[in-house]
Design a protein around this motif. Structure first.
Motif, PDB file in Angstrom:
ATOM      1  N   ARG A  91      27.557  34.509  15.825  1.00  0.00           N
ATOM      2  CA  ARG A  91      26.243  34.190  15.281  1.00  0.00           C
ATOM      3  C   ARG A  91      26.301  33.660  13.851  1.00  0.00           C
ATOM      4  NH1 ARG A  91      21.769  38.829  15.146  1.00  0.00           N
ATOM      5  NH2 ARG A  91      22.701  39.275  17.168  1.00  0.00           N
ATOM      6  N   ASP A  92      27.368  33.997  13.100  1.00  0.00           N
ATOM      7  CA  ASP A  92      27.494  33.475  11.741  1.00  0.00           C
ATOM      8  C   ASP A  92      28.233  32.143  11.709  1.00  0.00           C
ATOM      9  OD1 ASP A  92      30.068  34.276  12.314  1.00  0.00           O
ATOM     10  OD2 ASP A  92      30.112  35.901  10.842  1.00  0.00           O
ATOM     11  N   GLY A  93      28.667  31.658  12.853  1.00  0.00           N
ATOM     12  CA  GLY A  93      29.343  30.374  12.918  1.00  0.00           C
ATOM     13  C   GLY A  93      30.740  30.371  12.337  1.00  0.00           C
ATOM     14  N   GLU A  94      31.332  31.549  12.130  1.00  0.00           N
ATOM     15  CA  GLU A  94      32.643  31.627  11.493  1.00  0.00           C
ATOM     16  C   GLU A  94      33.790  31.868  12.465  1.00  0.00           C
ATOM     17  OE1 GLU A  94      32.472  34.527   8.413  1.00  0.00           O
ATOM     18  OE2 GLU A  94      31.041  33.393   7.202  1.00  0.00           O
ATOM     19  N   ARG A  95      33.482  32.253  13.711  1.00  0.00           N
ATOM     20  CA  ARG A  95      34.530  32.576  14.669  1.00  0.00           C
ATOM     21  C   ARG A  95      34.167  31.990  16.033  1.00  0.00           C
ATOM     22  NH1 ARG A  95      33.665  38.728  14.374  1.00  0.00           N
ATOM     23  NH2 ARG A  95      31.559  37.882  14.136  1.00  0.00           N
ATOM     24  N   ALA A  96      35.189  31.661  16.771  1.00  0.00           N
ATOM     25  CA  ALA A  96      34.999  31.222  18.152  1.00  0.00           C
ATOM     26  C   ALA A  96      36.018  31.943  19.020  1.00  0.00           C
ATOM     27  CB  ALA A  96      35.149  29.712  18.276  1.00  0.00           C
ATOM     28  N   ALA A  97      35.702  32.080  20.289  1.00  0.00           N
ATOM     29  CA  ALA A  97      36.621  32.709  21.232  1.00  0.00           C
ATOM     30  C   ALA A  97      36.632  31.886  22.505  1.00  0.00           C
ATOM     31  CB  ALA A  97      36.188  34.143  21.527  1.00  0.00           C
ATOM     32  N   PHE A  98      37.725  31.965  23.260  1.00  0.00           N
ATOM     33  CA  PHE A  98      37.815  31.300  24.539  1.00  0.00           C
ATOM     34  C   PHE A  98      38.829  32.037  25.400  1.00  0.00           C
ATOM     35  CE2 PHE A  98      41.124  29.369  21.982  1.00  0.00           C
ATOM     36  CZ  PHE A  98      42.192  29.257  22.858  1.00  0.00           C
ATOM     37  N   PHE A  99      38.843  31.700  26.668  1.00  0.00           N
ATOM     38  CA  PHE A  99      39.798  32.286  27.600  1.00  0.00           C
ATOM     39  C   PHE A  99      40.791  31.218  28.033  1.00  0.00           C
ATOM     40  CE2 PHE A  99      41.072  33.183  32.036  1.00  0.00           C
ATOM     41  CZ  PHE A  99      41.798  34.329  31.788  1.00  0.00           C
TER      42      PHE A  99
END
Length: 333
Positions: free
Chosen positions: A84-92
């Motif tokens: 929500r803060d636009g600082e992290r992303a994740a993926f599989f």
């Protein structure tokens, strides 16, 4: 037990709280940003299958411009999600060292940086595999919510884990097949997970405590892909892969207030959905008259009149899935 910690507590109490974390949510930073809608063209991340049937992550703006490929590897990347803060992303990642990965994003929110090792593991003697995990960030918590299956592939449950790969938590009963987990903050620092089970939508505490709440009761209609708006005020989901419904989350545990019920024209077989600010949705779907395997990105304006509310953002022969939108006060490039 109340599901939040005071803003200021002694270090010893913090340590004690983490030892009983299964009954409390992870702590949240006190400098939570205010997310103001208004940026008309936030970035949308999504996956696209290339000519070798390998999925890569792309970025495009909500006007359908500035398409950029973010990954380039010999293995597939699935289901990106942005905090929500636009600082992290994740993926599989499906092949190789399969598992969930986290990206840190630089100051310009453009360059993904590999941060952590993938994880999979053993919970109470139960082997699980994070296949098709669809990791999601619950608010600003340093954690990820995902779905996983056992080694037989017959049972699927919702799990949560700290973003450093520690302290795995089971949110739903592993014997009750659960899918499409979506976190939501209903009270301040009190997090829940919305998910599908037996065609309906259910709600459980992120802590895994208490009884799950059945939100819908329509066994003859398949309800999937719940998506919560960035301000946590709206819930969208898909019925039978065709119809999009949007619900007010204010009192949805006791009153199911449907604000929008839309059959997007010229599309079918919806496979992914997310909010663009509070007034628009982006989704992936097949186009009427075209192959079901060729899915594109569409933008749906919830407040526009029918016939003028849908815009096609991409038009390729490839299959696109899993749209994820930067919060409206973040540019995402």
């Amino acid at each position: 037990m109340r599901a939040y910690m005071p803003l200021l507590v002694p270090a010893l109490l913090i340590a004690v709280a983490f030892t009983v974390w299964q009954f409390r949510p992870w702590s949240i930073e006190t400098n939570t940003p205010v997310f103001e809608p208004g940026l008309r063209s936030p970035a949308i991340w999504f996956t696209r299958e290339d000519e070798n049937q390998i999925r890569q992550i792309y970025r495009i703006d909500s006007e359908g411009n500035f398409e950029t490929r973010l990954t380039d590897a010999d293995f597939s990347h699935h289901a990106p999600h942005i905090s929500r803060d636009g600082e992290r992303a994740a993926f599989f990642r499906m092949e190789g060292n399969r598992g969930i990965y986290k990206w840190g994003l630089d100051e310009d929110a453009q360059t993904p940086v590999y941060l952590t090792e993938p994880f999979s593991g053993n919970l109470d003697g139960q082997f699980f595999s994070a296949a098709y995990a669809r990791p999601k960030w619950p608010g600003l918590l340093p954690a990820l919510v995902f779905q996983a299956t056992d080694e037989t592939g017959s049972s699927r449950a919702v799990y949560a884990i700290r973003e450093n790969g520690a302290e795995l938590r089971r949110v739903t009963n592993v014997t009750a097949n659960a899918y499409d987990a979506e976190p939501i903050e209903l009270e301040k620092q009190t997090f829940y997970v919305i998910y599908g089970r037996s065609n309906d939508l259910w709600l459980s505490r992120l802590s895994g405590t208490g009884e799950p709440l059945q939100l819908t009761d329509s066994p003859n209609i398949l309800e999937t892909l719940p998506a919560v708006s960035h301000q946590q005020k709206l819930l969208a989901y898909v019925e039978d892969g065709e119809r999009i419904r949007v619900v007010d989350t204010t009192n949805f545990r006791t009153e199911w207030n449907v604000l929008h019920s839309i059959d997007p024209p010229e599309t079918y077989s919806i496979t992914g959905i997310d909010f663009v600010c509070e007034d628009r949705l982006v989704f992936t779907a097949a186009t009427t008259g075209e192959s079901a395997t060729n899915k594109d990105l569409y933008l749906l304006d919830l407040n526009a009149p029918a016939g003028n509310n849908l815009r096609r953002l991409t038009n390729t022969p490839a299959e696109e899935r899993s749209p994820a939108v930067f919060p409206c006060n973040q540019t995402g490039g």
